[in-house]
Design a protein around this motif. Structure first.
Motif, PDB file in Angstrom:
ATOM      1  N   ASN A 189      38.836  40.961  49.981  1.00  0.00           N
ATOM      2  CA  ASN A 189      38.359  40.044  48.937  1.00  0.00           C
ATOM      3  C   ASN A 189      39.513  39.121  48.563  1.00  0.00           C
ATOM      4  O   ASN A 189      40.673  39.436  48.829  1.00  0.00           O
ATOM      5  CB  ASN A 189      37.803  40.835  47.737  1.00  0.00           C
ATOM      6  CG  ASN A 189      38.899  41.419  46.868  1.00  0.00           C
ATOM      7  OD1 ASN A 189      39.557  40.716  46.107  1.00  0.00           O
ATOM      8  ND2 ASN A 189      39.128  42.727  46.983  1.00  0.00           N
ATOM      9  N   GLY A 235      40.778  38.310  45.710  1.00  0.00           N
ATOM     10  CA  GLY A 235      41.574  38.588  44.517  1.00  0.00           C
ATOM     11  C   GLY A 235      42.543  39.752  44.650  1.00  0.00           C
ATOM     12  O   GLY A 235      43.717  39.647  44.280  1.00  0.00           O
ATOM     13  N   ARG A 274      42.433  32.670  45.960  1.00  0.00           N
ATOM     14  CA  ARG A 274      43.022  32.986  44.639  1.00  0.00           C
ATOM     15  C   ARG A 274      44.553  32.966  44.732  1.00  0.00           C
ATOM     16  O   ARG A 274      45.239  33.824  44.171  1.00  0.00           O
ATOM     17  CB  ARG A 274      42.493  34.342  44.163  1.00  0.00           C
ATOM     18  CG  ARG A 274      40.949  34.385  44.053  1.00  0.00           C
ATOM     19  CD  ARG A 274      40.449  34.389  42.639  1.00  0.00           C
ATOM     20  NE  ARG A 274      40.667  35.681  42.035  1.00  0.00           N
ATOM     21  CZ  ARG A 274      39.889  36.757  42.220  1.00  0.00           C
ATOM     22  NH1 ARG A 274      38.812  36.673  42.990  1.00  0.00           N
ATOM     23  NH2 ARG A 274      40.168  37.897  41.636  1.00  0.00           N
ATOM     24  N   HIS A 287      32.178  51.052  42.548  1.00  0.00           N
ATOM     25  CA  HIS A 287      33.625  50.911  42.369  1.00  0.00           C
ATOM     26  C   HIS A 287      33.951  51.735  41.119  1.00  0.00           C
ATOM     27  O   HIS A 287      33.504  51.382  40.020  1.00  0.00           O
ATOM     28  CB  HIS A 287      33.985  49.459  42.055  1.00  0.00           C
ATOM     29  CG  HIS A 287      33.908  48.505  43.213  1.00  0.00           C
ATOM     30  ND1 HIS A 287      32.739  48.148  43.821  1.00  0.00           N
ATOM     31  CD2 HIS A 287      34.897  47.825  43.850  1.00  0.00           C
ATOM     32  CE1 HIS A 287      33.019  47.276  44.788  1.00  0.00           C
ATOM     33  NE2 HIS A 287      34.317  47.065  44.823  1.00  0.00           N
ATOM     34  N   HIS A 305      33.709  48.823  53.218  1.00  0.00           N
ATOM     35  CA  HIS A 305      33.792  48.188  51.894  1.00  0.00           C
ATOM     36  C   HIS A 305      34.501  46.836  52.025  1.00  0.00           C
ATOM     37  O   HIS A 305      35.703  46.784  52.258  1.00  0.00           O
ATOM     38  CB  HIS A 305      34.568  49.117  50.939  1.00  0.00           C
ATOM     39  CG  HIS A 305      34.713  48.623  49.537  1.00  0.00           C
ATOM     40  ND1 HIS A 305      34.629  49.462  48.432  1.00  0.00           N
ATOM     41  CD2 HIS A 305      34.970  47.400  49.022  1.00  0.00           C
ATOM     42  CE1 HIS A 305      34.817  48.780  47.329  1.00  0.00           C
ATOM     43  NE2 HIS A 305      35.043  47.510  47.658  1.00  0.00           N
ATOM     44  N   ASP A 337      38.458  46.573  51.804  1.00  0.00           N
ATOM     45  CA  ASP A 337      38.122  45.946  50.520  1.00  0.00           C
ATOM     46  C   ASP A 337      38.412  44.440  50.590  1.00  0.00           C
ATOM     47  O   ASP A 337      38.763  43.830  49.578  1.00  0.00           O
ATOM     48  CB  ASP A 337      38.921  46.595  49.371  1.00  0.00           C
ATOM     49  CG  ASP A 337      38.419  46.191  47.992  1.00  0.00           C
ATOM     50  OD1 ASP A 337      37.300  45.652  47.896  1.00  0.00           O
ATOM     51  OD2 ASP A 337      39.148  46.402  47.004  1.00  0.00           O
ATOM     52  N   HIS A 349      34.281  42.432  50.613  1.00  0.00           N
ATOM     53  CA  HIS A 349      33.666  41.316  49.868  1.00  0.00           C
ATOM     54  C   HIS A 349      33.981  40.061  50.697  1.00  0.00           C
ATOM     55  O   HIS A 349      34.730  39.182  50.279  1.00  0.00           O
ATOM     56  CB  HIS A 349      34.292  41.173  48.484  1.00  0.00           C
ATOM     57  CG  HIS A 349      34.345  42.434  47.662  1.00  0.00           C
ATOM     58  ND1 HIS A 349      33.569  42.619  46.540  1.00  0.00           N
ATOM     59  CD2 HIS A 349      35.086  43.570  47.777  1.00  0.00           C
ATOM     60  CE1 HIS A 349      33.842  43.816  45.997  1.00  0.00           C
ATOM     61  NE2 HIS A 349      34.755  44.403  46.726  1.00  0.00           N
ATOM     62  N   ALA A 408      44.033  47.024  48.094  1.00  0.00           N
ATOM     63  CA  ALA A 408      44.001  46.646  46.673  1.00  0.00           C
ATOM     64  C   ALA A 408      45.143  47.323  45.915  1.00  0.00           C
ATOM     65  O   ALA A 408      45.784  46.720  45.051  1.00  0.00           O
ATOM     66  CB  ALA A 408      42.648  47.011  46.062  1.00  0.00           C
ATOM     67  N   GLN A 466      39.202  52.785  39.298  1.00  0.00           N
ATOM     68  CA  GLN A 466      40.257  51.962  39.918  1.00  0.00           C
ATOM     69  C   GLN A 466      41.400  51.703  38.941  1.00  0.00           C
ATOM     70  O   GLN A 466      42.568  51.796  39.303  1.00  0.00           O
ATOM     71  CB  GLN A 466      39.696  50.625  40.396  1.00  0.00           C
ATOM     72  CG  GLN A 466      40.756  49.717  41.040  1.00  0.00           C
ATOM     73  CD  GLN A 466      40.242  48.324  41.402  1.00  0.00           C
ATOM     74  OE1 GLN A 466      39.173  47.896  40.961  1.00  0.00           O
ATOM     75  NE2 GLN A 466      41.000  47.603  42.211  1.00  0.00           N
ATOM     76  N   TYR A 511      29.754  37.519  43.965  1.00  0.00           N
ATOM     77  CA  TYR A 511      30.469  36.335  43.494  1.00  0.00           C
ATOM     78  C   TYR A 511      29.479  35.219  43.113  1.00  0.00           C
ATOM     79  O   TYR A 511      29.808  34.049  43.154  1.00  0.00           O
ATOM     80  CB  TYR A 511      31.451  35.827  44.553  1.00  0.00           C
ATOM     81  CG  TYR A 511      32.645  36.737  44.767  1.00  0.00           C
ATOM     82  CD1 TYR A 511      33.442  37.146  43.693  1.00  0.00           C
ATOM     83  CD2 TYR A 511      32.994  37.172  46.041  1.00  0.00           C
ATOM     84  CE1 TYR A 511      34.540  37.965  43.883  1.00  0.00           C
ATOM     85  CE2 TYR A 511      34.098  37.987  46.246  1.00  0.00           C
ATOM     86  CZ  TYR A 511      34.860  38.388  45.163  1.00  0.00           C
ATOM     87  OH  TYR A 511      35.955  39.196  45.357  1.00  0.00           O
ATOM     88  N   ILE A 526      37.746  37.425  39.145  1.00  0.00           N
ATOM     89  CA  ILE A 526      36.429  37.348  39.784  1.00  0.00           C
ATOM     90  C   ILE A 526      35.695  36.069  39.364  1.00  0.00           C
ATOM     91  O   ILE A 526      35.072  35.391  40.176  1.00  0.00           O
ATOM     92  CB  ILE A 526      35.597  38.610  39.431  1.00  0.00           C
ATOM     93  CG1 ILE A 526      36.231  39.859  40.085  1.00  0.00           C
ATOM     94  CG2 ILE A 526      34.156  38.461  39.880  1.00  0.00           C
ATOM     95  CD1 ILE A 526      35.592  41.182  39.696  1.00  0.00           C
ATOM     96  N   HIS A 558      28.973  42.956  39.360  1.00  0.00           N
ATOM     97  CA  HIS A 558      30.411  42.952  39.707  1.00  0.00           C
ATOM     98  C   HIS A 558      31.215  42.562  38.473  1.00  0.00           C
ATOM     99  O   HIS A 558      32.340  42.995  38.272  1.00  0.00           O
ATOM    100  CB  HIS A 558      30.624  41.942  40.840  1.00  0.00           C
ATOM    101  CG  HIS A 558      31.952  42.037  41.538  1.00  0.00           C
ATOM    102  ND1 HIS A 558      32.411  41.072  42.388  1.00  0.00           N
ATOM    103  CD2 HIS A 558      32.916  42.991  41.506  1.00  0.00           C
ATOM    104  CE1 HIS A 558      33.606  41.426  42.864  1.00  0.00           C
ATOM    105  NE2 HIS A 558      33.925  42.577  42.345  1.00  0.00           N
ATOM    106  N   HIS A 607      37.621  53.482  45.487  1.00  0.00           N
ATOM    107  CA  HIS A 607      38.897  53.225  44.785  1.00  0.00           C
ATOM    108  C   HIS A 607      39.566  54.542  44.397  1.00  0.00           C
ATOM    109  O   HIS A 607      40.486  54.991  45.028  1.00  0.00           O
ATOM    110  CB  HIS A 607      38.778  52.308  43.552  1.00  0.00           C
ATOM    111  CG  HIS A 607      38.695  50.867  43.897  1.00  0.00           C
ATOM    112  ND1 HIS A 607      39.726  50.174  44.460  1.00  0.00           N
ATOM    113  CD2 HIS A 607      37.668  49.987  43.775  1.00  0.00           C
ATOM    114  CE1 HIS A 607      39.352  48.913  44.676  1.00  0.00           C
ATOM    115  NE2 HIS A 607      38.105  48.765  44.272  1.00  0.00           N
TER     116      HIS A 607
HETATM  117  O1  NIG Z   1      37.188  45.885  44.977  1.00  0.00           O
HETATM  118  N1  NIG Z   1      37.199  45.851  41.709  1.00  0.00           N
HETATM  119  C1  NIG Z   1      36.383  44.959  41.808  1.00  0.00           C
HETATM  120  N2  NIG Z   1      36.125  44.227  42.886  1.00  0.00           N
HETATM  121  C2  NIG Z   1      37.081  43.862  43.853  1.00  0.00           C
HETATM  122  C3  NIG Z   1      37.936  42.750  43.372  1.00  0.00           C
HETATM  123  C4  NIG Z   1      37.234  41.474  43.357  1.00  0.00           C
HETATM  124  C5  NIG Z   1      38.054  40.308  42.943  1.00  0.00           C
HETATM  125  O2  NIG Z   1      39.059  40.417  42.223  1.00  0.00           O
HETATM  126  O3  NIG Z   1      37.633  39.223  43.359  1.00  0.00           O
HETATM  127  C6  NIG Z   1      37.833  45.071  44.338  1.00  0.00           C
HETATM  128  O4  NIG Z   1      39.035  45.246  44.141  1.00  0.00           O
END
Ligand code: NIG
Ligand code: FE
Length: 406
Positions: free
Chosen positions: A320, A322, A82, A243, A73, A318, A75, A291, A246, A145, A105, A178, A266
């Motif tokens: 990513n 963010g 960010r 997802h 998993h 995960d 991204h 996360a 979470q 994205y 996001i 997403h 999650h």
């Molecule tokens: O897996 N939960 C949603 N998607 C991502 C977060 C993506 C982002 O904030 O850019 C995740 O935590």
């Protein structure tokens, strides 16, 4: 006569033993045609190699050899970063507040839409190089994205081009659902129609995705949308996952299980009913400690209940920009133990065998003849040390698709 590669004097770790490991010491691994051809003692070597010249030979000097690590998993492809959002969160703002205020996001969406194919490719490639230094041999990458056809396609095409870099297998997942793009503000249904009627079938027809994912959450798509999208994806012949649970408890897990999905990811807020549902399925529970840590969540996924119900758990980064700028699956294993309570031996199974299952791969995640030649060689004597260390990388060498990277 295909040439063979030989790894001598390896300590092979079998991760499928309940509550621990089995070791096979002083063995020789023979690789051929990208596969593990045989696991032999030196006596058996001559026989196993009778018809093959040896192309490369390594002495592992007794080091432990595990399956290559699998990150199920991520991204990994995105523009920008960010850091501003991180600063705001550390000053007290929450992830949901930032998302509802148009950040989160959506901010990465702007930066990814304006990034060129080459910039996205080079950025993700550099991240993969770091991940490889922690033993990675298979990586799932999601889109999500772009939130409009061309950028989603650009992301998935970058993922396809990354396949094979440093021997790493890339499997790509379409995550158009997403978030709701600004063009469809307040009209999640309109965006979903666009995905169902055009973007999804087109992406599949172009051969750009191996699976479909959705963010099923109070701040994103509801369970009905999840059912519609994943149902459509399934009927078009690709794997499905989501997802779920979470930030809040939903029926998302049940929807994925009913569709025979690959994984639910999650799970901090998963209910007992959803755990019971999962227990009677083949769907893998994916936990994402990066996360959880980075968002300073307070509610950990109930791994004790998942294990009690014999639900296979996989761990992923995960990665990513963010919620989890995490590169190391080893660190994810450490976090899963310390923060969630997984045992070190289970943690290794979670990034090998169980992660392979979460991606639908039957040809990797263990060490056996006929399986793909994906291995990690560690400068360690005890595999539990992989989870014990914080932030280190005892990687000594990697074998990916039968090629040796030392
Ligand atoms: O897996 N939960 C949603 N998607 C991502 C977060 C993506 C982002 O904030 O850019 C995740 O935590
Ligand atoms: Fe994610």
């Amino acid at each position: 006569m295909t040439p063979a590669k030989v790894l001598r004097n390896a300590t092979v770790v079998n991760t499928s033993v309940e509550g621990g490991y089995d070791f096979e010491r002083n063995v020789t691994l023979i690789l051929k045609d990208g596969e593990i051809k045989a696991i032999v003692d030196d006596q058996g070597l001559i026989e196993a190699l009778s018809d093959s010249p040896i192309e490369a030979e390594i002495d592992c000097q007794g080091r432990i050899v595990t399956p290559g690590l699998i990150d199920c998993h991520s991204h990994l492809i995105y523009g920008g970063n960010r850091i501003d959002e991180f600063n705001a969160r550390m000053a007290g703002a929450t992830y949901a507040e930032i998302a509802l205020g148009g950040g989160g996001i959506k901010q990465t969406v702007e930066m990814t839409r304006s990034a060129s194919f080459d910039d996205l490719y080079e950025g993700a490639k550099a991240r993969m190089k770091t991940m490889a230094s922690y033993g990675l041999t298979t990586l799932e990458i999601k889109s999500g994205y772009g939130l409009e056809f061309e950028t989603e396609k650009k992301m998935l095409s970058v993922a396809r081009k990354l396949d094979g870099y440093l021997g790493i297998t890339i499997t790509s997942t379409y995550l158009g659902a997403h978030s709701i793009p600004k063009e469809f503000e307040g009209d999640a249904g309109g965006y979903l129609d666009q995905i169902l009627n055009h973007d999804l079938p087109e992406m599949i027809a172009l051969g750009l995705c191996d699976a479909v994912d959705i963010f099923c959450e109070s701040i994103a798509f509801d369970t009905l949308a999840t059912k519609q999208l994943l149902g459509a994806a399934k009927s078009l012949g690709v794997g499905v996952k989501a997802h779920v649970e979470q930030l809040t408890s939903t029926d998302g897990t049940a929807v994925v299980v009913d569709l025979g999905g690959l994984s639910v990811d999650h799970l901090e807020y998963i209910s007992d009913e959803s755990i019971a549902k999962l227990a009677n399925s083949k769907t893998v529970a994916v936990v994402l400690p990066g996360a959880y840590y980075f968002l300073r969540e307070k509610k950990a996924p109930p791994v004790d209940k998942l294990i009690k119900n014999k639900i296979p758990i996989a761990i992923a980064t995960d990665h990513n920009p963010g919620t989890s700028p995490l590169y190391s699956l080893l660190l994810a294993m450490n976090m899963s133990a310390v923060l969630f309570g997984l045992t070190p031996s289970y943690a290794l199974r979670s990034t090998t065998k169980n992660a392979a299952m979460a991606l639908g791969f039957r040809d990797r995640g263990e060490i056996a003849p006929g399986l793909r030649g994906d291995l990690a060689i560690w400068d360690l004597e005890d595999p539990n040390e992989l989870t014990y260390q914080i932030g280190g990388s005892p990687l000594w060498g990697r074998v990916a698709n039968g090629e040796i990277y030392v």
